[in-house]
Enzyme design. Sequence first.
Site, mmCIF file in Angstrom:
data_model
loop_
_atom_site.group_PDB
_atom_site.id
_atom_site.type_symbol
_atom_site.label_atom_id
_atom_site.label_comp_id
_atom_site.label_asym_id
_atom_site.label_seq_id
_atom_site.Cartn_x
_atom_site.Cartn_y
_atom_site.Cartn_z
ATOM 1 N N THR A 127 0.856 -1.208 -0.045
ATOM 2 C CA THR A 127 0.035 -0.022 0.046
ATOM 3 C C THR A 127 0.854 1.276 -0.152
ATOM 4 O OG1 THR A 127 -0.172 0.230 2.269
ATOM 5 C CG2 THR A 127 -1.798 -1.117 1.440
ATOM 6 N N LYS B 21 -11.976 18.915 11.044
ATOM 7 C CA LYS B 21 -12.597 19.155 12.528
ATOM 8 C C LYS B 21 -12.841 20.717 12.725
ATOM 9 C CE LYS B 21 -10.108 15.034 13.308
ATOM 10 N NZ LYS B 21 -9.044 14.831 12.317
ATOM 11 N N TRP C 213 -17.322 17.516 13.073
ATOM 12 C CA TRP C 213 -16.604 16.963 11.619
ATOM 13 C C TRP C 213 -17.413 17.458 10.349
ATOM 14 C CZ3 TRP C 213 -15.205 10.999 12.620
ATOM 15 C CH2 TRP C 213 -14.022 11.085 13.659
HETATM 16 P P1 AMP Z 1 -5.916 1.533 -1.723
HETATM 17 O O1 AMP Z 1 -5.785 0.428 -0.523
HETATM 18 O O2 AMP Z 1 -4.971 2.296 -2.104
HETATM 19 O O3 AMP Z 1 -6.784 0.954 -2.656
HETATM 20 O O4 AMP Z 1 -6.925 2.765 -0.933
HETATM 21 C C1 AMP Z 1 -7.903 2.115 -0.265
HETATM 22 C C2 AMP Z 1 -8.583 3.481 0.216
HETATM 23 O O5 AMP Z 1 -9.331 4.215 -0.854
HETATM 24 C C3 AMP Z 1 -10.024 3.461 1.104
HETATM 25 O O6 AMP Z 1 -9.523 3.007 2.458
HETATM 26 C C4 AMP Z 1 -10.919 4.634 1.130
HETATM 27 O O7 AMP Z 1 -10.251 5.784 1.614
HETATM 28 C C5 AMP Z 1 -10.646 5.121 -0.658
HETATM 29 N N1 AMP Z 1 -11.543 4.459 -1.359
HETATM 30 C C6 AMP Z 1 -11.562 3.433 -2.058
HETATM 31 N N2 AMP Z 1 -12.807 3.347 -2.820
HETATM 32 C C7 AMP Z 1 -13.658 4.375 -2.250
HETATM 33 C C8 AMP Z 1 -14.982 5.018 -2.360
HETATM 34 N N3 AMP Z 1 -15.649 4.349 -3.465
HETATM 35 N N4 AMP Z 1 -15.297 6.069 -1.954
HETATM 36 C C9 AMP Z 1 -14.453 6.585 -1.075
HETATM 37 N N5 AMP Z 1 -13.010 6.554 -0.930
HETATM 38 C C10 AMP Z 1 -12.817 5.236 -1.326
#
Ligand code: AMP
Length: 547
Positions: free
Chosen positions: A186, A444, A449
């Site tokens: 990640t 905040k 929030w």
């Molecule tokens: P990654 O592990 O790089 O794919 O990132 C995951 C993060 O992307 C999640 O924890 C969310 O914060 C964000 N994320 C993924 N899909 C969505 C979505 N449909 N709406 C809002 N945030 C999202």
Amino acid sequence: MQGLMMGTQLLISTLIEHAGRHTGDTEIVSRRVEGDLHRTTWREVQMRSKQLANALLAMGVRPGDRVATIAWNGYRHLELYYAVSGIGAVLHTINPRLHSDQIAWIVNHAEDRHVFFDITFLAIAQGVASRCPTVASWVQMSAREHMPADSVGVEPLCYEELLAAASSRYVWPSFDENTASSLCYTSGTTGNPKGVLYSHRSSVLHAFGAAMPDAMGVSAADSVLPVVPMFHVNAWGIPYTAALVGCKLVLPGPALDGRSLYELFENEKVTFSAGVPTVWLGLINYMKQNGLAFSSFRKTVIGGSACPPAMIRTLNDDFGVEVIHAWGMSEMSPLGTTCKLANKHLSLPRDRQTRILERQGHVIYGVDMKIVDPDGKDLPWDGAAFGDLLVRGPWVMREYFKGDGGDPLVVDDDGLAWFPTGDVGNIDADGYLQITDRSKDVIKSGGEWIGSIDLENIAMAHPDVAMAAVIAIPHPKWDERPLLVVVKKPGSTVGKDELLAHYEGKIAKWWTPDDVVFVDAIPLGATGKMLKARLRESFRDHRLPTA
Ligand code: AMP
């Protein structure tokens, strides 16, 4: 008493065996980095994966070894997906958009033994090779005629030569389905990247889950084009799901601009796709500028960051494409929720249905979720109360690779372990999730929030806004207040007052951003997400008019 059924293990090799044997002549089309279009079939991918398996064994790859890829979406990458995991080794997909220091760090942390790269990434291999002592060989994914004349820094092996020298006779070994199959880091905005280590079992179960009608809902009748890269959480599992359902697969390689994508969608009669919101902007712009329509494309999953409702509307109303808004994360393989209507919603007026479809959706069987307050107490599912989102399930991670990332799980009063997602959201009475923010992006203000995603979605609905981000700016009285950062559409003369007026009546007045700044571009991370931490840094000294 044990059931009396066969103990067939859920292995990734069973997917390619199934596709090769039962939908063998279904096509796989790839735009190659060499520039041309390449056609193969599931049967041929099955055969070449076995050749590659033999080649890997001859190179000395042993179960558990990490074999990395730096590659676009293409058939050779697909063969690596099946061959590496199939022999019991671990496929480590590296995001080529990362900085070379990060790539070197990741290769070393993963202790990669071999790295396979596309021609276009030779410079990356050359740039990091001397810093990657664990790597025994670098393999360029091409035929001999495309091998580099000058390979300073690496002496790559040739992929096609490795295959040509190997037999296609191979029987996939059987082993415990909990064996590691692939590894993905990640790209955290702070600290070192963390490795998520998927298993055969988690990947196969996720492939089943993704195929279901209320998730991606793909079938053998589909022609599927994953725009989401195979280096981003295994292209959301599509290489596995596609084999499971035996659909046609269209792999776009490096050509992700609007024109190239449109041509591929049309020529290959693509029916289904998946990608992050930002990739659709280029395609939509190209089609609008040229007055184009889709002839076969019917449905797409959009996730990875919040899909603005304006984008859902445009794809729906102007191009006839159903958008399935999805939420997930690398730690979840990645699918958690997908948004489709339930039977009880079918009689609702269109605008109520639209509002439901803008949410991140309902969990897929296999994933459970809940929202909790700062003390870990469950919050009600009323569509209003919001808190930290926790998940659990067979394709949710329990620990980062090598334990680097501490013990991420929390245990609730019932003794159940949950993974805290770092996202904040609400859940309505029907179990539909809405993500209001990443917890570190929440604003905040005066002890309350403000969710930045809502504010961005409203800005994105303004016809002059190409991209919008809302970030917290320190405020002497309120602690933090929202700042709207906007990229205008070309030729637009829209000003601050008009954009702020656009919020009237759509949100509580105190949520309205205190100020607007116009920028040429919003920085995007390696997976196409807005880098809000970097924006906050850039505007750290911004003085709000209310301060
Ligand atoms: P990654 O592990 O790089 O794919 O990132 C995951 C993060 O992307 C999640 O924890 C969310 O914060 C964000 N994320 C993924 N899909 C969505 C979505 N449909 N709406 C809002 N945030 C999202």
